[in-house]
Scaffold this motif. Sequence first.
Motif: not given
Length: 351
Positions: A1-9, A52-58, A245-248, A339-346
């Motif tokens: 997830w972190s890698q997907v977000v980093s690449e999207a940014e 959490g705003f400062v240390y949220d690693s996900r 759903l992933h979170s649940d 990148a949007l598709a990769n977020i879904v895959y993650a």
Amino acid sequence: WSQVVSEAEKIVGYPTSFMSLRCLLSDELSNIAMQVRKLVGTKHPLLDTARGFVYDSRNNLQMRGLVVLLISKAAGPSAAELSFQHDMVSGIYSSQRSLAEITELIHTAFLVHRGIVNIGELKSCDGPLKDMQFGNKMAVLSGDFLLANACTSLAQLQNTKVVELISSAIGDLVQGIYYENSKSSEENCLTDDIGISRWKEQVFLSHSALLAKSCQAAMELAKHSAEIQDMAFQYGKHMSMSHKLHSDLQPFVRESSSDTIAFSLNSAPAILHQEFRGREAWLKQIREPPHRCACVFQQLQEAIKAGKGVTSAIDLCRCHGNRALAALERFPPSEARDALANIVYAVTRFP
């Protein structure tokens, strides 16, 4: 997830941790932050929210703004807006970047407001009453401040339809969170048979509406057609449903820890489990005394794992993910679409 977000940014031009930087650096919010420091050492949940705003690693906190930027770039300029391409940076209009910031401010404001505790339910072990009362005041004031900033920025976009869309999303959030809070405070909340269809309705209000309508609003700012606006809405809706759903599912699919992970009896796997098992049998199991003990809680978790609730929730997560991917097919191939598709895959990948 972190890698997907980093690449999207990288695709949208800057880290989304700067999304609400202008607000966070304001004198007013600095004063609020100084006041929140007084809560250090207390048990008020606002402190955990701020931490959490400062240390949220996900990187989940900035996910909504990032998606708005990505879908803006994926759609590109419409034929009606070709003359305004000079206003674009990294393929995104400045108004769309403002919208992404507004989306994050609204989400953050509601996260802060969720940190308000019910004074009437406090116990002596929760800490001094005056600390909790002070924490509540700060949660109300800081959340209201963020929401007011978002509304001011929204008006500055000078687009009536966008104002209508985001205002309705705020209304959806209020309705969804009000329902969650009213049910959790009722002693007999488990006697109502929610069902998975009702669960979907509630999750749309409290988790999906803001992102779905922000994606649609981003298309409106670029003057895209109603069809493209609907596709953006569908992506935002179904991707965020998959995310929830992933979170649940995490307490039921994690393999790294043998410890029992807290879960909600109103989470998707639990609701699907009770539908398969039968309402009466489920209620009997959760009401067996002492149903609040850790050992019984662990038994409930094991029962859900052994049943069909978890696999059904995974299937539902992937179903929403597929619908999000189908909505993306209407956008031209690009790095942003990938990148949007990769977020879904993650959020649809499970161990």
